[in-house]
Write a protein that holds these residues in place. Structure first.
Motif, PDB file in Angstrom:
ATOM      1  N   MET A  21       0.821  -1.214   0.000  1.00 45.54           N
ATOM      2  CA  MET A  21       0.000   0.000   0.000  1.00 45.54           C
ATOM      3  C   MET A  21       0.852   1.261   0.000  1.00 45.54           C
ATOM      4  O   MET A  21       0.564   2.223  -0.715  1.00 45.54           O
ATOM      5  CB  MET A  21      -0.933   0.003   1.226  1.00 45.54           C
ATOM      6  N   ILE A  22       1.918   1.260   0.803  1.00 49.21           N
ATOM      7  CA  ILE A  22       2.763   2.465   0.842  1.00 49.21           C
ATOM      8  C   ILE A  22       3.513   2.614  -0.491  1.00 49.21           C
ATOM      9  O   ILE A  22       3.621   3.717  -1.023  1.00 49.21           O
ATOM     10  CB  ILE A  22       3.737   2.409   2.042  1.00 49.21           C
ATOM     11  N   THR A  23       3.991   1.499  -1.055  1.00 48.10           N
ATOM     12  CA  THR A  23       4.627   1.585  -2.371  1.00 48.10           C
ATOM     13  C   THR A  23       3.656   2.186  -3.388  1.00 48.10           C
ATOM     14  O   THR A  23       4.014   3.073  -4.173  1.00 48.10           O
ATOM     15  CB  THR A  23       5.071   0.187  -2.863  1.00 48.10           C
ATOM     16  N   PRO A 287      21.147  -4.887  -0.736  1.00 46.77           N
ATOM     17  CA  PRO A 287      20.964  -3.635   0.024  1.00 46.77           C
ATOM     18  C   PRO A 287      19.918  -2.700  -0.597  1.00 46.77           C
ATOM     19  O   PRO A 287      19.311  -1.892   0.094  1.00 46.77           O
ATOM     20  CB  PRO A 287      22.345  -2.995   0.000  1.00 46.77           C
ATOM     21  N   ASP A 288      19.680  -2.826  -1.923  1.00 40.91           N
ATOM     22  CA  ASP A 288      18.674  -1.960  -2.570  1.00 40.91           C
ATOM     23  C   ASP A 288      17.299  -2.616  -2.608  1.00 40.91           C
ATOM     24  O   ASP A 288      16.403  -2.150  -3.288  1.00 40.91           O
ATOM     25  CB  ASP A 288      19.141  -1.568  -3.968  1.00 40.91           C
ATOM     26  N   THR A 328      11.718   3.236   0.191  1.00 38.59           N
ATOM     27  CA  THR A 328      12.964   3.047  -0.564  1.00 38.59           C
ATOM     28  C   THR A 328      12.686   2.377  -1.909  1.00 38.59           C
ATOM     29  O   THR A 328      13.236   2.755  -2.947  1.00 38.59           O
ATOM     30  CB  THR A 328      13.950   2.181   0.255  1.00 38.59           C
ATOM     31  N   CYS A 329      11.816   1.360  -1.885  1.00 39.05           N
ATOM     32  CA  CYS A 329      11.476   0.614  -3.097  1.00 39.05           C
ATOM     33  C   CYS A 329      10.881   1.545  -4.154  1.00 39.05           C
ATOM     34  O   CYS A 329      11.274   1.508  -5.335  1.00 39.05           O
ATOM     35  CB  CYS A 329      10.505  -0.498  -2.717  1.00 39.05           C
ATOM     36  N   ALA A 330       9.948   2.406  -3.741  1.00 37.46           N
ATOM     37  CA  ALA A 330       9.322   3.327  -4.691  1.00 37.46           C
ATOM     38  C   ALA A 330      10.368   4.253  -5.304  1.00 37.46           C
ATOM     39  O   ALA A 330      10.393   4.479  -6.521  1.00 37.46           O
ATOM     40  CB  ALA A 330       8.224   4.134  -4.001  1.00 37.46           C
ATOM     41  N   GLU A 331      11.268   4.761  -4.467  1.00 39.26           N
ATOM     42  CA  GLU A 331      12.328   5.637  -4.981  1.00 39.26           C
ATOM     43  C   GLU A 331      13.223   4.897  -5.967  1.00 39.26           C
ATOM     44  O   GLU A 331      13.600   5.430  -7.009  1.00 39.26           O
ATOM     45  CB  GLU A 331      13.182   6.166  -3.827  1.00 39.26           C
ATOM     46  N   LEU A 343      21.364   2.680  -7.086  1.00 37.29           N
ATOM     47  CA  LEU A 343      20.119   2.762  -6.325  1.00 37.29           C
ATOM     48  C   LEU A 343      20.390   3.066  -4.856  1.00 37.29           C
ATOM     49  O   LEU A 343      21.500   2.908  -4.353  1.00 37.29           O
ATOM     50  CB  LEU A 343      19.359   1.431  -6.441  1.00 37.29           C
ATOM     51  N   LYS A 344      19.322   3.466  -4.147  1.00 37.83           N
ATOM     52  CA  LYS A 344      19.426   3.775  -2.713  1.00 37.83           C
ATOM     53  C   LYS A 344      19.551   2.496  -1.890  1.00 37.83           C
ATOM     54  O   LYS A 344      18.914   1.483  -2.177  1.00 37.83           O
ATOM     55  CB  LYS A 344      18.172   4.513  -2.248  1.00 37.83           C
ATOM     56  N   THR A 345      20.380   2.577  -0.897  1.00 36.30           N
ATOM     57  CA  THR A 345      20.521   1.438   0.027  1.00 36.30           C
ATOM     58  C   THR A 345      19.500   1.585   1.141  1.00 36.30           C
ATOM     59  O   THR A 345      19.289   2.683   1.663  1.00 36.30           O
ATOM     60  CB  THR A 345      21.951   1.449   0.618  1.00 36.30           C
ATOM     61  N   PHE A 346      18.855   0.467   1.478  1.00 43.79           N
ATOM     62  CA  PHE A 346      17.862   0.520   2.554  1.00 43.79           C
ATOM     63  C   PHE A 346      18.518   0.386   3.914  1.00 43.79           C
ATOM     64  O   PHE A 346      19.345  -0.503   4.141  1.00 43.79           O
ATOM     65  CB  PHE A 346      16.813  -0.584   2.382  1.00 43.79           C
TER      66      PHE A 346
END
Lengths: 405, 405
Positions: A21-23, A287-288, A328-331, A343-346
């Motif tokens: 839902m947040i994604t 990590p992403d 993070t996933c959406a970004e 990509l961004k690391t979580f």
């Protein structure tokens, strides 16, 4: 004249839990109308709050308060919703097989949530309540009330109708027995049952209740629950769940008409069925947040296994982490779509953990501060409301939120 | 100086139903403090309204609204209350044997009520709900809700969980299915059940529903209930109630998880156990309501068989008649105590009969007037309130009464 084919990428989101839902909300805000086709697949046309389900299961909150129609939260002009069950993911052909169809994806987000972990104990699926879903919570509640209603109609009273066993003294088990022990006096009154006839057990294989919690908080919780009549059996594995109760490793039997299984969860069975390398249904993510070897598949929430390097153990699968993963996933999907390769690391940001104990009671840690009683209860309700705010803004808080006072 | 031994007569009342309660209130008003020792024996410390139980059984009214503590209605300074079950009446030694003791009587009033009549159909007690009591009503309600809650948790959905059979299309069966059919849409909504999955049957061995009612009213009731999805099987005897449903005389089976038995009642089994001459637990009483051959034993309510000379058939056992019997019985005991030998003859005064059909619907006859719909519903609620008024005055009406609008 040159013709340029502009095929929009397909983003498919599996599961409408906290992560999915947040994604979905983040993607629909961050991406323009023509940038991508986003499809959300879910078994039901509603989203529900797994972390609130101990309340309707114990009968202290209407199940309606724990769920919301997906269309009431998401903008279905921007996101296509498909009500169906996921059968399998075929990464080789980039397809998701549903019970009633299939979907192609360019980017996939797997947020399929968890299933009960039985640890191989026989009889759990047959004789215990183990589904932490809206349907499952309603069944537990009605089952318990039915046993109370049956009791006084028996010529020979069977006390096991009034014996309630919770297997597992972790977060879920404790929150559930907290609600239930708070409600038992009311149930006794309604059904003319002498209070002392009701027996409540929490049975835990590990050497402590609430592993990972501060010992002072654990003691507070246990004292409180014991004062409400709960009996703890710690360090006491269950060998089998039977039609008449549970058999312990010691060989003793406790007769009970109601056994609620809450010993923890594993990831979705779809994960293993789809050939991902997984441990108990959970994929150790990069990590992403991508699945190793699958550049277009993100795994979030309870299906993702993430190691806490500080203690070299996995983070527990919580709503808090699922929601942070979703951000993070959406970004990262947006970065990928723009052709980015870095990509961004979580990194989880654990703000705190609070467990409710029924009524006005709770325990927890926020930052480095230990909280008890009414104060912890207040924070717990604020956390619940904060989630509603993140998902649907102030309107959703007003509609489904909890009064913290 | 002469010593006169003044032993007060003992009046023992068995059962706190409509008959017993009205007898108790009348006697306590009519007799002075020192004229008699009055003892009321009842299984529970509450009195309940048998005629309202179809509502809590269907879940449309709280069971609390149908009952009241005996001490809240009777003056226990004037009437001694004993909470116990009656085992046997020994008329030869003028004793009542209770489960936990015994009582001597000079005058006895038997108002022990009724039990389900099975007509010899096997399986009723084992597999059907047949107890028209507070405990029984709560069990039916919780059982039905539990089946609804279970349904969506099954991998292979079992539609018989949502099949509800009422055996008997008499007064009780019709009032119960009336309430239940009114509630089904709400149950479906709450448990996410498609409305068409719920099947409701009323199965009746006799050639008509509501025997004794005006055919126009019967048709109105059946049309209304059919519009709510009820299927009638009239002229259709049940051969057996089984674990999985009912078998009809034709050999057909209807699978159902819920079978409610409402084919009528017989008197208390204590009657036959005590050696009275009885038909189906009912004693054919003298015109003054005494048991033949027992000048000190009055039989009232469902245990009394009274012939309607006009049609040479017994009056149906109703609350209305039980209450009228109680008035005559109290007067006759007073006459006997004063040494009178000519007692009052009981003559029922049937003011009317109204059956509720759930929601704002009912049918009935008052005087010679047929009533339908909202009008009949209004009268039904006025009848319910009138009883409360007779029993406990305006205070009780305010506390437990029904809003007729």
């Amino acid at each position: 004249m040159e013709v340029i084919s502009l095929k929009k990428p397909s983003i498919v989101l599996l599961g409408a839990g906290y992560g999915g839902m947040i994604t979905a909300t983040r993607l629909s805000k961050q991406l323009g109308h023509n940038e991508a086709n986003i499809t959300l697949v879910n078994k039901h046309d509603y989203h529900y709050q797994t972390t609130w389900l101990h309340e309707p299961a114990a009968g202290t909150l209407s199940p309606e308060r724990t769920r919301m129609e997906i269309k009431s939260v998401l903008d279905l002009n921007k996101i296509k919703f498909v009500k169906d069950s996921v059968v399998e993911i075929k990464t080789d052909v980039k397809k998701v097989i549903l019970e009633n169809g299939e979907l192609d994806y360019d980017y996939l987000v797997v947020g399929l949530g968890s299933e009960a972990e039985t640890f191989g104990v026989p009889g759990v699926h047959e004789h215990a309540f183990s589904k932490w879903t809206v349907n499952g919570a309603r069944e537990v509640k009605e089952h318990i009330e039915y046993q109370f209603a049956r009791y006084n109609n028996m010529t020979e009273k069977r006390d096991e109708l009034l014996t309630l066993i919770v297997a597992g003294a972790g977060f879920t088990g404790i929150e559930f027995i907290g609600e239930l022990s708070e409600r038992v006096p009311e149930l006794c009154k309604h059904y003319d049952i002498p209070r002392e006839k009701v027996k409540m057990y929490v049975i835990e294989a590990a050497p402590t209740a609430l592993p990972g919690f501060d010992p002072e908080l654990v003691e507070y919780a246990m004292n409180l629950l014991e004062a409400r009549g709960v009996e703890f059996k710690i360090n006491c594995p269950i060998k089998e769940v039977t039609e008449t109760g549970v058999t312990l490793a010691s060989g003793d039997e406790i007769k009970a008409e109601t056994v609620v299984w809450a010993t923890g969860v594993r990831g979705s069975s779809v994960i293993e069925k789809s050939g991902f390398e997984a441990m108990r249904g959970r994929i150790k993510v990069e990590p992403d947040l991508r699945a190793p070897g699958h550049d277009d598949v993100f795994i979030i929430g309870d299906c993702a296994l993430l190691i806490n390097e500080e203690i070299n153990r996995p983070y527990p699968p919580t709503a808090q982490i699922a929601m942070q993963m979703a951000e993070t996933c959406a970004e990262n999907i947006k970065l990928l779509m723009k052709g980015g390769s870095s990509l961004k690391t979580f990194k989880p940001d654990i703000k705190g953990t609070v467990a409710s104990l029924g009524g006005k009671e709770a325990i927890g840690v926020v930052g480095t501060r230990k909280l008890f009683g009414a104060q912890a209860n207040f924070i717990k309700k604020m956390i619940d409301n904060r989630y509603l705010f993140l998902l649907g803004g102030p309107g959703l808080v007003l509609k489904k939120g909890k009064n913290p006072l």
